[in-house]
Design a protein around this motif. Structure first.
Motif, PDB file in Angstrom:
ATOM      1  N   TYR A   1       0.960  -1.215   0.110  1.00 54.79           N
ATOM      2  CA  TYR A   1       0.115  -0.043   0.042  1.00 54.79           C
ATOM      3  C   TYR A   1       0.843   1.185  -0.103  1.00 54.79           C
ATOM      4  CZ  TYR A   1      -4.120   2.676   1.051  1.00 54.79           C
ATOM      5  OH  TYR A   1      -5.169   3.683   1.072  1.00 54.79           O
ATOM      6  N   GLY A   2       2.239   0.926  -0.184  1.00 49.04           N
ATOM      7  CA  GLY A   2       3.158   2.371  -0.277  1.00 49.04           C
ATOM      8  C   GLY A   2       3.314   2.878   1.045  1.00 49.04           C
ATOM      9  N   LEU A   3       3.006   2.414   2.154  1.00 49.53           N
ATOM     10  CA  LEU A   3       3.264   2.887   3.427  1.00 49.53           C
ATOM     11  C   LEU A   3       4.418   2.535   4.128  1.00 49.53           C
ATOM     12  CD1 LEU A   3      -0.195   2.395   5.533  1.00 49.53           C
ATOM     13  CD2 LEU A   3       1.061   4.445   5.250  1.00 49.53           C
ATOM     14  N   LEU A   4       5.250   1.540   3.402  1.00 54.24           N
ATOM     15  CA  LEU A   4       6.622   1.309   3.957  1.00 54.24           C
ATOM     16  C   LEU A   4       7.230   1.069   2.549  1.00 54.24           C
ATOM     17  CD1 LEU A   4       6.215  -1.157   6.796  1.00 54.24           C
ATOM     18  CD2 LEU A   4       7.032   1.076   6.998  1.00 54.24           C
ATOM     19  N   GLN A   5       8.611   1.196   2.346  1.00 49.70           N
ATOM     20  CA  GLN A   5       9.457   0.896   1.399  1.00 49.70           C
ATOM     21  C   GLN A   5      10.161  -0.166   1.616  1.00 49.70           C
ATOM     22  OE1 GLN A   5       8.761   2.938  -1.211  1.00 49.70           O
ATOM     23  NE2 GLN A   5       7.557   3.857   0.091  1.00 49.70           N
TER      24      GLN A   5
ATOM     25  N   ASP B   1       5.618   4.797  -3.737  1.00 40.81           N
ATOM     26  CA  ASP B   1       6.467   5.539  -2.636  1.00 40.81           C
ATOM     27  C   ASP B   1       5.310   6.006  -1.437  1.00 40.81           C
ATOM     28  OD1 ASP B   1       5.593   7.253  -4.319  1.00 40.81           O
ATOM     29  OD2 ASP B   1       7.708   7.983  -5.050  1.00 40.81           O
TER      30      ASP B   1
ATOM     31  N   PRO C   1       0.653   5.925  -0.217  1.00 45.47           N
ATOM     32  CA  PRO C   1      -0.653   5.426  -0.401  1.00 45.47           C
ATOM     33  C   PRO C   1      -1.238   5.997  -1.714  1.00 45.47           C
ATOM     34  CG  PRO C   1      -0.385   5.728   1.812  1.00 45.47           C
ATOM     35  CD  PRO C   1       0.782   6.329   1.081  1.00 45.47           C
ATOM     36  N   VAL C   2      -1.044   7.313  -2.024  1.00 44.22           N
ATOM     37  CA  VAL C   2      -1.664   7.832  -3.161  1.00 44.22           C
ATOM     38  C   VAL C   2      -1.309   7.232  -4.368  1.00 44.22           C
ATOM     39  CG1 VAL C   2      -1.860  10.069  -4.238  1.00 44.22           C
ATOM     40  CG2 VAL C   2      -1.854  10.236  -1.753  1.00 44.22           C
TER      41      VAL C   2
ATOM     42  N   ARG D   1      -3.279   3.948  -4.603  1.00 42.75           N
ATOM     43  CA  ARG D   1      -4.521   4.199  -4.631  1.00 42.75           C
ATOM     44  C   ARG D   1      -4.913   4.524  -6.228  1.00 42.75           C
ATOM     45  NH1 ARG D   1      -5.167   6.594   0.398  1.00 42.75           N
ATOM     46  NH2 ARG D   1      -5.101   9.005  -0.601  1.00 42.75           N
TER      47      ARG D   1
END
Lengths: 516, 305
Positions: free
Chosen positions: A64-68, A84, A86-87, A90
């Motif tokens: 979900y892009g919250l962690l790399q 990179d 959550p946007v 999404r």
């Protein structure tokens, strides 16, 4: 070799919707994910299984892009992507329903949804879409209501509707049923099946194996940050799945409690105003608990459990001394220490911050609840050697794995700290034990150990009250079960007379076939 | 000029700096940051504005200098609380002490200088209406700006997408981060806006209210602005009402002290504070929903990466 799920052959040519390859994530020395591969196809419900700490949450946060990720790559329909934030996730079409809802209590339903939308829609337009999606998927919501007035099931609906507003192609659900009644869970499954049939991919994270076998056609199992296997969960037994998750056979609790003895705890008509702005009032709660029995208190979070615990432990006082009696003594107006002096012990829900002081050593945390014992203090002075000795005994008796010497409470894992705070009270041989959410967020081995300790305590004659959201746990250990809903406690009934469905209905506030 | 008209005009002058500082801090707190350094930023704003106005011989230049100085000081605060997640209370208090000290250094060469009164609106006909003419149509631009600020902040917070984002971040920064909302960036902008407002409020004190500079001239107004935000339940309209109520009470107590009322002057000096607190508490108590502070207020945000 991975066993295959439904529709595999048909879709072999097309790349999967999402392919995660060799995903690794390190936090300092700790490896949360270690070379994990995961494929999710359109139109499948894919389970992600694992114990607490297996790395499920880390993996989906990466998706979900919250962690790399520290290593590895993600492909979306065969093309490599970098997520990179959550946007970005999404905008590809990945939606997420969090376990601990990412909702804003003081904002309305519509505002909560607007905050996560890519487009700048007016609140009126959002309200209209909420109603439309609600009608299509059976997810009724009032857009104008502030979130803090809603039940857990309704809050989850907001998260799901918020996802659906963006027409996602992949929905990730993190432990979605942990806060739902069995009936609410059943409705969630229907919604998910409808989405699946429309071609949406669903990644379903859970540790409840029966659900997974009911809903999912493929399951990926993680253990200690590594992938164990990907298989069809319907092709193996729940027991086999559990063994793969834990890495060993899971023991069972032997709940052979004998007949109950004399009354120990009596609550008569306890009413309390709500504790805070978003609290729940207790309304005319009555309960008798006898020596040698475990009374389970079921209920969805936020229905008065913490208020009941505070009233029993003496953190909040009742109106009359006689409202709460321990061993025949009126204690309604007494504080925690007076109740402990009568042989009562309490284990709070939050182990860090309420049950234990995070930055204090284990031996210092021992003193916090057991300072009245002559061994630990002398004329107001703490005896450090005695405290350390007692802490070591608790650690040995409850298999608490912690660092060398006398480590701070915050350095322990959730399961080990929970064993420690339960052990701290159980090794006192209490006459009455009240424990709130004894195994919340704890791994299976620790949960089994704690439940067995509760059962053994009852066998030795303690009266035990277990407040829990986990119905399986309550059915496993309890002699009788009562349900708390909106601050009212139903009369307890023997477990033999109850089914999960009956308890679930009362948890949702209904008496009989009421299917809101 | 009648006595009533004089009172109205002094109330406006007393209330304007409070209102500007409070509305700035309101935005900061709505984003979940508690900046206790308002007093310090006002002091630096007052000193820099006066120094700037004298040096450039431009009152407008002075206001720009004041706002810029407040903003620069708030950037120091932002680096501490956002950059390294320092404790907000301690950082804010340090900012106040720093600001008061800096203001003394900057302002010292200008003690004794005076500025001319600021230009005021003149509408032929309207401004000459008795009693309310000068109050409504004869004010300086900053007074009108302060009202525009209240409207703009209200509209921003409750009618725009970015305002919703800011409120959501103030309510729960962890959830906001999980949704991908830019927590640190919004907070940085809010802190800078609050700093510019505090600097502007200080500038109003030295360029309009007194028209000279003296050490310690902010006299605790920054703290009043902070209290106004809390008692106004983080709502712009109520901050406006609170600032004017406070202004009214402080002007009335001055008249009472000059007049024949036989009460200890200390008691009368305390009156504005008392009146403001009581009035806003009553307002807040009537509306239970509105009394809640932004839930993340004052809590440092550290994203896990």
């Amino acid at each position: 070799m991975a066993r295959q799920g439904n529709g595999e052959d048909r879709e072999l040519d097309a790349p999967p919707l999402v392919a995660m390859r060799g995903i690794a994530k390190r936090f300092g020395d700790f490896v949360a994910n270690d070379g994990i591969d995961l494929d999710i196809r359109a139109g499948e419900v894919h389970a992600l299984l694992g114990e607490n700490g297996a790395g499920k949450s880390t993996l989906v946060k990466i998706l979900y892009g919250l962690l790399q990720p520290s290593a590895g790559e993600i492909a979306w329909e065969g093309r490599r992507v970098v997520l990179d934030n959550p946007v970005a996730a999404r905008s590809l079409g990945i939606g997420m329903v969090f376990q601990h809802f990412s909702l804003f209590e003081n904002l309305t339903v519509a505002e909560n949804i607007a905050a996560a939308m890519a487009q700048d829609l007016s609140l009126a337009a959002i309200a209209a879409r909420v109603t439309e999606i609600g009608a299509r998927y059976g997810l009724a919501l009032d857009p104008e209501r502030p979130v803090w007035t809603l039940s857990a099931g309704e809050r989850q609906r907001i998260e799901i509707v918020r996802c659906l507003m963006q027409e996602p192609r992949l929905i990730v659900l993190d432990e979605p049923t942990s806060v739902l009644t069995p009936q609410e869970a059943e409705r969630l499954f229907e919604t998910l099946e409808r989405l699946r049939d429309q071609g949406t991919a669903i990644l379903y994270i859970s540790h409840r194996l029966e659900e997974v076998r009911r809903l999912c056609t493929r399951a990926t199992i993680l253990r200690l940050g590594r992938k164990v296997d990907t298989l069809d969960p319907r092709a193996v037994s729940a027991r086999q799945l559990a063994a793969m998750m834990v890495g060993a056979e899971v023991g069972e609790v032997r709940a052979d409690i004998g007949p109950a003895g004399a009354g120990v705890l009596e609550i008569a008509g306890l009413s309390l105003p709500p504790g805070g702005v978003h609290g729940v009032a207790l309304k005319d709660v009555s309960l008798d608990v006898r020596a040698g029995e475990i009374v389970g208190i079921a209920g969805i979070a936020g229905n008065g459990q913490s208020e009941l615990f505070a009233a029993l432990s003496g953190e909040r006082r009742a109106d009359h001394a006689g409202t709460i009696r321990i061993g025949g003594v009126d204690v309604g107006l007494d504080g925690v220490n007076a109740r402990r002096a009568l042989g009562a012990a309490f284990v709070a829900e939050e182990r860090l911050g309420h049950g234990a002081v995070p930055a204090h050593a284990l031996s210092e945390n021992i003193v916090l609840t057991r300072h009245a014992e002559s061994e630990l203090t002398w004329r107001g002075f703490v005896m450090p050697a005695a405290a350390r000795g007692l802490a070591d005994r608790v650690r040995k008796a409850f298999d608490v794995r912690a660092g060398r010497g006398d480590p701070a409470a915050a350095t322990l894992s959730g399961g080990n700290l929970q064993k420690f705070v339960v052990g701290r009270e159980m090794t006192r041989k209490p006459r009455l034990l009240v424990v709130n959410q004894p195994t919340w967020g704890v791994d299976a081995a620790a949960a089994t150990l704690i439940r067995q300790a509760l059962v053994d305590g009852a066998k030795e004659g303690a009266a035990i009250v277990v407040i829990s959201q986990d119905l399986d746990e309550l059915f496993e250990v309890s002699s009788r079960i009562a349900v708390i809903h909106d601050g009212r406690l139903s009369p307890p009934r023997p477990v033999a007379e109850l089914t999960r469905e009956v308890v679930g209905l009362v948890m949702g506030g209904g008496e009989s076939g009421h299917a809101r | 000029m009648t006595l009533v008209e004089a009172v109205i005009l002094t109330v406006i002058t007393a209330a304007t700096p409070l209102l500007i500082a409070a509305i700035g801090e309101l935005v900061v707190e709505r984003s979940g940051v508690l900046n206790l350094g308002v007093e310090g930023m006002m002091a630096v704003g007052a000193a820099c504005a006066f120094a700037g106005a004298v040096t450039l011989d431009s009152t407008f230049g002075g206001f720009v200098a004041g706002a810029a100085a407040g903003m620069a000081l708030s950037l120091v605060f932002a680096l501490a609380v956002l950059g390294v997640a320092a404790n907000q209370v301690a950082s804010g208090l340090a900012l106040t002490i720093l600001g008061l000290g800096l203001a003394g250094v900057i302002g010292a060469p200008f003690v004794g200088a005076r500025r001319d009164p600021i230009m005021q609106l003149q509408v032929p006909g309207l401004t000459d209406i008795p009693l309310i003419g000068r109050a409504l149509f004869g004010q300086d631009p900053i007074v009108y700006l302060s009202f525009a600020l209240v409207l703009a902040v209200f509209w921003f917070l409750f009618r725009t997408r970015r305002g919703l984002t800011l409120r959501a971040i103030g309510e729960d920064h962890a959830s906001a981060h999980a949704l991908g909302l830019p927590v640190i960036r919004m907070r940085l902008l809010a802190i800078l806006f609050g700093g510019a407002c505090a600097g502007l409020a200080g500038a109003y004190l030295s360029l309009v209210y007194t028209r000279f500079w003296s050490p310690g001239m902010t006299g605790g107004r920054g703290w009043i602005a902070l209290a106004l935000v809390v008692f106004a339940a983080w709502r712009p309209g109520r901050a406006l009402a609170g600032a004017y109520l406070f202004g009214l009470a402080s002007v009335l107590q001055l008249h009472a002290q000059a007049g024949a009322i036989r009460l200890p002057s200390q008691l009368l000096s305390a009156l504005p504070y008392l009146v403001t607190i009581v009035a806003l508490v009553i307002l807040a108590a009537r509306d239970r929903r509105a009394t809640g502070a932004p839930a993340s207020l004052g809590i440092p945000f550290v994203p896990d990466r």
